[in-house]
Design a protein around this motif. Structure first.
Motif, short mmCIF file in Angstrom:
data_model
loop_
_atom_site.label_atom_id
_atom_site.label_comp_id
_atom_site.label_asym_id
_atom_site.label_seq_id
_atom_site.Cartn_x
_atom_site.Cartn_y
_atom_site.Cartn_z
N PRO A 188 70.65 -8.55 -69.99
CA PRO A 188 70.39 -8.22 -68.58
C PRO A 188 70.52 -6.73 -68.32
O PRO A 188 71.36 -6.06 -68.91
N ALA A 189 69.68 -6.24 -67.43
CA ALA A 189 69.67 -4.80 -67.12
C ALA A 189 70.23 -4.49 -65.75
O ALA A 189 70.37 -3.32 -65.40
N CYS A 190 70.55 -5.53 -64.97
CA CYS A 190 70.95 -5.30 -63.57
C CYS A 190 72.28 -4.55 -63.46
O CYS A 190 72.58 -3.98 -62.41
N ARG A 191 73.08 -4.54 -64.51
CA ARG A 191 74.36 -3.84 -64.44
C ARG A 191 74.21 -2.35 -64.70
O ARG A 191 75.16 -1.58 -64.51
N ASP A 192 73.03 -1.93 -65.16
CA ASP A 192 72.81 -0.52 -65.49
C ASP A 192 71.72 0.12 -64.63
O ASP A 192 71.68 1.34 -64.52
N ASP A 193 70.83 -0.68 -64.09
CA ASP A 193 69.71 -0.18 -63.29
C ASP A 193 70.04 -0.40 -61.82
O ASP A 193 70.09 -1.53 -61.34
N ALA A 194 70.27 0.69 -61.08
CA ALA A 194 70.74 0.58 -59.70
C ALA A 194 69.76 -0.14 -58.80
O ALA A 194 70.14 -1.01 -58.00
N ASP A 195 68.48 0.21 -58.89
CA ASP A 195 67.49 -0.43 -58.01
C ASP A 195 67.32 -1.90 -58.35
O ASP A 195 67.19 -2.75 -57.46
N LEU A 196 67.29 -2.22 -59.65
CA LEU A 196 67.18 -3.62 -60.05
C LEU A 196 68.40 -4.40 -59.57
O LEU A 196 68.28 -5.52 -59.07
N ALA A 197 69.59 -3.80 -59.68
CA ALA A 197 70.81 -4.46 -59.22
C ALA A 197 70.73 -4.79 -57.73
O ALA A 197 71.10 -5.89 -57.30
N ILE A 253 60.14 -24.23 -49.05
CA ILE A 253 60.26 -22.94 -49.73
C ILE A 253 61.20 -22.07 -48.91
O ILE A 253 60.93 -21.77 -47.74
N ASP A 254 62.31 -21.71 -49.50
CA ASP A 254 63.33 -20.96 -48.77
C ASP A 254 63.08 -19.46 -48.78
O ASP A 254 63.55 -18.76 -47.88
N ALA A 255 62.36 -18.96 -49.78
CA ALA A 255 62.08 -17.53 -49.83
C ALA A 255 60.95 -17.26 -50.81
O ALA A 255 60.73 -18.02 -51.76
N VAL A 256 60.24 -16.18 -50.54
CA VAL A 256 59.26 -15.64 -51.49
C VAL A 256 59.83 -14.35 -52.03
O VAL A 256 60.21 -13.45 -51.28
N VAL A 257 59.93 -14.27 -53.35
CA VAL A 257 60.46 -13.09 -54.02
C VAL A 257 59.32 -12.38 -54.72
O VAL A 257 58.61 -12.99 -55.53
N SER A 258 59.11 -11.12 -54.41
CA SER A 258 58.08 -10.36 -55.11
C SER A 258 58.72 -9.56 -56.22
O SER A 258 59.79 -8.97 -56.05
N THR A 259 58.08 -9.57 -57.37
CA THR A 259 58.54 -8.82 -58.53
C THR A 259 57.55 -7.72 -58.84
O THR A 259 56.39 -7.76 -58.41
N LEU A 260 58.00 -6.73 -59.56
CA LEU A 260 57.14 -5.62 -59.99
C LEU A 260 56.64 -4.81 -58.81
O LEU A 260 55.59 -4.18 -58.88
N GLY A 261 57.37 -4.86 -57.69
CA GLY A 261 56.96 -4.13 -56.50
C GLY A 261 57.02 -5.00 -55.27
O GLY A 261 57.57 -6.10 -55.30
N ALA A 262 56.43 -4.51 -54.18
CA ALA A 262 56.55 -5.17 -52.88
C ALA A 262 55.25 -5.85 -52.47
O ALA A 262 54.17 -5.27 -52.57
N GLU A 315 60.21 -2.92 -59.83
CA GLU A 315 59.87 -2.82 -61.25
C GLU A 315 60.93 -2.01 -61.96
O GLU A 315 61.54 -1.10 -61.40
N THR A 316 61.19 -2.37 -63.21
CA THR A 316 62.18 -1.66 -64.00
C THR A 316 61.57 -1.27 -65.34
O THR A 316 60.66 -1.93 -65.83
N GLU A 317 62.07 -0.18 -65.91
CA GLU A 317 61.61 0.23 -67.23
C GLU A 317 62.26 -0.58 -68.33
O GLU A 317 61.83 -0.55 -69.47
N ALA A 318 63.33 -1.30 -67.99
CA ALA A 318 64.05 -2.12 -68.98
C ALA A 318 63.39 -3.48 -69.09
O ALA A 318 63.94 -4.51 -68.70
#
Length: 248
Positions: A205-214, A176-185, A195-198
């Motif tokens: 995809p929303a990553c081009r418009d949502d700065a934190d998600l990007a 396992i090279d990494a653990v990625v947490s979604t919806l928070g830390a 977490e994103t509202e999109a």
């Protein structure tokens, strides 16, 4: 100099982790940087990737490892509209139960490994959207890919599942090279995707418009693929450092 990983399995540790959505956001981020990306569906039972595309899926991912095993992978790829310089081509599963069962056999898993290799010959990156390490095709993906990430929601259930799935990966000889947490830390996560509202399928995809998600998705690319995605963070208007989303 080590060769950077080009094939990656993103393995959900629990339902609702957002693995499929993260896989597509990562693919879109890489395509924003001008890279061609194939997304292969290993989540044969839930078939969530098919919700993100329209039209007939024939052959689908399960056909390509069973009845259509001799058909070129390109026949099962559908372009995911991202409005990016690079291409995102997805191969979803959309199968009746009878074929679904045959697609989960050891022989089909070996064929799935071959499809990953085939995609790697034509694309800059191959991402596999994979369910729990409890099916032959997920084990095949974990064994065949250059890097493997566990994707866990920032919940107690997600935190509890990380250790269990890490031990299972060790049982099959997968790192396992990494653990990625979604919806928070999560405290044990190497990378955080906020977490994103999109959340709607239509928003992807929303990553081009949502700065934190990007920034979070760019951090995943940096840790798993050794790729810096300045183009996607610029498109998302990121004001914070990508490093804030990397824990190691």
């Amino acid at each position: 100099m080590p060769i950077p990983p080009r094939t990656t399995a993103l393995v959900g540790v629990a339902g609702g982790a957002g693995t499929t959505r993260l896989t597509l956001e990562l693919a879109a981020a890489l395509a924003t940087d001008g890279r061609d990306v194939a997304v292969l569906d290993a989540a044969f039972a839930t078939q969530g990737l098919s919700d993100y595309v329209s039209g007939a899926l024939d052959p689908d991912a399960t056909s390509l490892v069973t009845d259509a095993a001799d058909v070129p992978l390109e026949s099962g790829l559908v372009d995911f509209e991202t409005d990016t310089e690079g291409r995102v081509a997805v191969c979803p599963a959309a199968a009746p139960f009878e074929r679904l069962a045959r697609a989960m056999t050891p022989d089909a898993a070996r064929a799935f490994e071959g499809r990953i290799a085939e995609a790697a010959d034509s694309f800059d990156h191959v991402l596999v959207d994979a369910p729990l390490l409890a099916s032959n095709q997920t084990v095949a993906a974990a064994a065949a890919c250059d890097s493997v990430a566990l994707v866990a929601p920032a919940t107690d259930r997600g935190a509890d599942a990380i250790g269990r799935l890490s031990a299972r990966a060790a049982d099959i000889g997968a790192d396992i090279d990494a653990v990625v947490s979604t919806l928070g830390a999560l405290g044990d996560a190497d990378v955080i995707v906020p977490e994103t509202e999109a959340n709607d399928i239509a928003d992807a995809p929303a990553c081009r418009d949502d700065a934190d998600l990007a920034a979070g998705v760019a951090a995943v690319a940096e840790v798993l693929l050794d790729v810096e995605l300045d183009s996607v963070t610029a498109a998302g208007g990121v004001l914070t450092s990508v490093g804030e989303y990397v824990r190691r």
